[in-house]
Write a protein that holds these residues in place. Sequence first.
Motif, PDB file in Angstrom:
ATOM      1  N   HIS A 218       0.840  -1.186   0.000  1.00  0.00           N
ATOM      2  CA  HIS A 218       0.000   0.000   0.000  1.00  0.00           C
ATOM      3  C   HIS A 218       0.880   1.243   0.000  1.00  0.00           C
ATOM      4  O   HIS A 218       0.648   2.211  -0.726  1.00  0.00           O
ATOM      5  CB  HIS A 218      -0.938   0.008   1.214  1.00  0.00           C
TER       6      HIS A 218
ATOM      7  N   PHE B 204       0.869   1.028  -4.336  1.00  0.00           N
ATOM      8  CA  PHE B 204      -0.560   1.289  -4.587  1.00  0.00           C
ATOM      9  C   PHE B 204      -0.785   2.501  -5.498  1.00  0.00           C
ATOM     10  O   PHE B 204      -1.615   2.471  -6.401  1.00  0.00           O
ATOM     11  CB  PHE B 204      -1.264   1.484  -3.233  1.00  0.00           C
TER      12      PHE B 204
ATOM     13  N   ASN C  79     -10.364  -0.242  -1.139  1.00  0.00           N
ATOM     14  CA  ASN C  79      -8.987  -0.644  -0.884  1.00  0.00           C
ATOM     15  C   ASN C  79      -8.958  -1.415   0.445  1.00  0.00           C
ATOM     16  O   ASN C  79      -9.375  -0.898   1.471  1.00  0.00           O
ATOM     17  CB  ASN C  79      -8.109   0.609  -0.818  1.00  0.00           C
TER      18      ASN C  79
ATOM     19  N   ILE D 197      -6.589  -3.437   3.119  1.00  0.00           N
ATOM     20  CA  ILE D 197      -5.165  -3.519   3.475  1.00  0.00           C
ATOM     21  C   ILE D 197      -4.986  -4.538   4.606  1.00  0.00           C
ATOM     22  O   ILE D 197      -5.651  -4.447   5.639  1.00  0.00           O
ATOM     23  CB  ILE D 197      -4.633  -2.145   3.937  1.00  0.00           C
TER      24      ILE D 197
END
Length: 364
Positions: A43, A47, A63, A65
Amino acid sequence: MIRSQRQTGILAGWMKAADIHKVILQLSPSVSRLAVLCDENTHHCCFHKVSSQPVFRDGEFSNIIIPPGEGSKSMKQCMRISRELLEAGIDRHGMVINLGGGVVTDLGGFVSGIYKRGIRFLHVPTSLTGMIDASIGGKTGINAEGLKNQLGLFAFPVKTIIDPSFLCTLPDREIRAGTAEIIKHSVLSANPGILKTLSGLELTGNSMGKQKEDWMNVIAHSIKFKEAIVSSDPFDLHKRKVLNLGHTLGHAIEAWSMENGVQPLRHGEAVSAGLIMELYLSHRKTGFSKEFLDGVVRFIIEKIGWFPVPGHLEPLKKYLAHDKKSTGQGIRFVLADERGHGLIDQLAEEILVLECLNFYRSLS
Ligand code: GLY
């Protein structure tokens, strides 16, 4: 049996993450909503390269994570991702983009494979192991009861997008660990030339820029080799099993290191130890070339490292017992013959396996 493109789905494309929107545009309007699965590291480092693509600009994606590391290949994370997909309104026409190393692609592929009985997913591997191994061939799964990959299924991505520029973001340890699977592919393709090219490379994230051409060659060789094996046996019924070279002892050592308070090994580190031991066993049982064995041993010990392994078989037995390759009469291995061809289902008595452990320990 008729297999749809999606079941055997082929496979890795030599593309850049910047091309991701093209793949999604090709699939739209049939893709309803997107989710991008990352770990905290990808991330942070990768990302933005994906989320800056035009197809993501309107912010219409979720998103998710997860914490980095093998510990995330768990039922807990599986349930958490499913919950987040549900909350985000991902329906059967949604798609998950798995942006990360082998943990993210194994876990993300598994959840995508079972969520609403299977939704589409793309793999965008960011680690060396991910690019040349984990993201290719449709094996997905999580760990259970301290054992590797006990729950899983074959589920094939719509596409695997390889962007080697991600490798520059990796810590050197990751590059070293990822090299173990490249060595395995070079042995099994009877291609000592790859080992020679690797010997001239620095195993660092930095070297990906400086020695780009040679890196591209070894990565492309590895991907092509694995794709060829997988396309001849996608469901691991016969020929594909050769890819387990180094993994019978490698997986046991990896699981042992995770449970026993020594520093947990990366998958590739454990495989590098497993490869030395299983090539030594190959030399003893099949006449695998001593010269090739010496070359592999020298390369691994000097460039990847030496890692602690137990001095006797007892601590590894519970992991070996769960290995798909073990039987009552001994332990089953994949070995390489004198030309490097993989031989599956080779039984070895415990005394010989102990000799392999001792050979490896003598290299410290
Ligand atoms: N990594 C072994 C396989 O994909 O079959």
